[in-house]
Design a protein around this motif. Structure first.
Motif, PDB file in Angstrom:
ATOM      1  N   GLN A 252       0.828  -1.210   0.000  1.00  0.00           N
ATOM      2  CA  GLN A 252       0.000   0.000   0.000  1.00  0.00           C
ATOM      3  C   GLN A 252       0.863   1.261   0.000  1.00  0.00           C
ATOM      4  OE1 GLN A 252      -2.651  -0.214   3.332  1.00  0.00           O
ATOM      5  NE2 GLN A 252      -3.938  -1.782   2.415  1.00  0.00           N
TER       6      GLN A 252
ATOM      7  N   GLN B  76       2.366   1.720  -3.425  1.00  0.00           N
ATOM      8  CA  GLN B  76       1.359   2.200  -4.374  1.00  0.00           C
ATOM      9  C   GLN B  76       1.074   3.685  -4.169  1.00  0.00           C
ATOM     10  OE1 GLN B  76      -1.807  -0.549  -3.489  1.00  0.00           O
ATOM     11  NE2 GLN B  76      -1.144  -2.023  -5.032  1.00  0.00           N
ATOM     12  N   ARG B  77       0.968   4.100  -2.906  1.00  0.00           N
ATOM     13  CA  ARG B  77       0.704   5.519  -2.619  1.00  0.00           C
ATOM     14  C   ARG B  77       1.879   6.395  -3.029  1.00  0.00           C
ATOM     15  NH1 ARG B  77      -2.366   4.986   3.241  1.00  0.00           N
ATOM     16  NH2 ARG B  77      -4.194   3.929   2.397  1.00  0.00           N
TER      17      ARG B  77
ATOM     18  N   GLN C 289       4.005   5.712  -5.420  1.00  0.00           N
ATOM     19  CA  GLN C 289       3.998   5.750  -6.876  1.00  0.00           C
ATOM     20  C   GLN C 289       2.938   6.725  -7.375  1.00  0.00           C
ATOM     21  OE1 GLN C 289       6.200   4.122  -9.035  1.00  0.00           O
ATOM     22  NE2 GLN C 289       5.273   5.615 -10.407  1.00  0.00           N
ATOM     23  N   SER C 290       1.770   6.694  -6.769  1.00  0.00           N
ATOM     24  CA  SER C 290       0.693   7.611  -7.146  1.00  0.00           C
ATOM     25  C   SER C 290       1.102   9.061  -6.900  1.00  0.00           C
ATOM     26  CB  SER C 290      -0.575   7.274  -6.352  1.00  0.00           C
ATOM     27  OG  SER C 290      -1.590   8.204  -6.623  1.00  0.00           O
ATOM     28  N   ALA C 291       1.713   9.321  -5.733  1.00  0.00           N
ATOM     29  CA  ALA C 291       2.158  10.686  -5.421  1.00  0.00           C
ATOM     30  C   ALA C 291       3.227  11.134  -6.413  1.00  0.00           C
ATOM     31  CB  ALA C 291       2.688  10.757  -3.995  1.00  0.00           C
TER      32      ALA C 291
ATOM     33  N   ASP D 181       3.623  10.039  -9.517  1.00  0.00           N
ATOM     34  CA  ASP D 181       2.962  10.278 -10.808  1.00  0.00           C
ATOM     35  C   ASP D 181       2.248  11.630 -10.819  1.00  0.00           C
ATOM     36  OD1 ASP D 181       3.858   7.784 -11.577  1.00  0.00           O
ATOM     37  OD2 ASP D 181       1.906   6.794 -11.302  1.00  0.00           O
ATOM     38  N   GLN D 182       1.565  11.930  -9.720  1.00  0.00           N
ATOM     39  CA  GLN D 182       0.859  13.215  -9.631  1.00  0.00           C
ATOM     40  C   GLN D 182       1.841  14.379  -9.665  1.00  0.00           C
ATOM     41  OE1 GLN D 182      -1.644  13.019  -6.167  1.00  0.00           O
ATOM     42  NE2 GLN D 182      -2.894  11.372  -6.996  1.00  0.00           N
TER      43      GLN D 182
END
Length: 92
Positions: free
Chosen positions: A49, A52-53, A55-57, A59-60
């Motif tokens: 988790q 994933q977070r 990676q998301s941050a 990407d953003q």
């Protein structure tokens, strides 16, 4: 003969007690091992988790930098020193 039988009986009782203790210890170890496996699986889930977070941050952040290039310099001056990094093209 009776003394020999009594001695064998006493030794058998000792062995039986040792076996009961060993079985209890084995059961306890199995329980502890099961608990450790469940905890390890939970920790792995948390790590997935977090990854994933992150990676998301990331990407953003990259999308924002594409849209607002001036944020790149802000990210280099704020985030990299906190994380122990050095901005590209710069030396400490």
């Amino acid at each position: 003969m009776s003394a020999e039988r009594d001695q064998l009986k006493a030794e058998k009782n000792k062995i039986d007690k040792i076996l009961v203790k060993a079985q209890a210890d084995l059961d306890d170890l199995r329980k502890q091992y099961g608990n450790l496996r469940r905890e390890k699986a939970r920790q792995n889930g948390v790590m997935v988790q977090v990854a994933q977070r992150l990676q998301s941050a990331s990407d953003q952040y990259l999308k924002l930098v594409e849209k607002y290039p001036e944020l790149r310099e802000l990210g280099e001056t704020v985030f990299l020193p906190v994380m122990g990094g050095v901005p590209e093209g710069k030396t400490e």
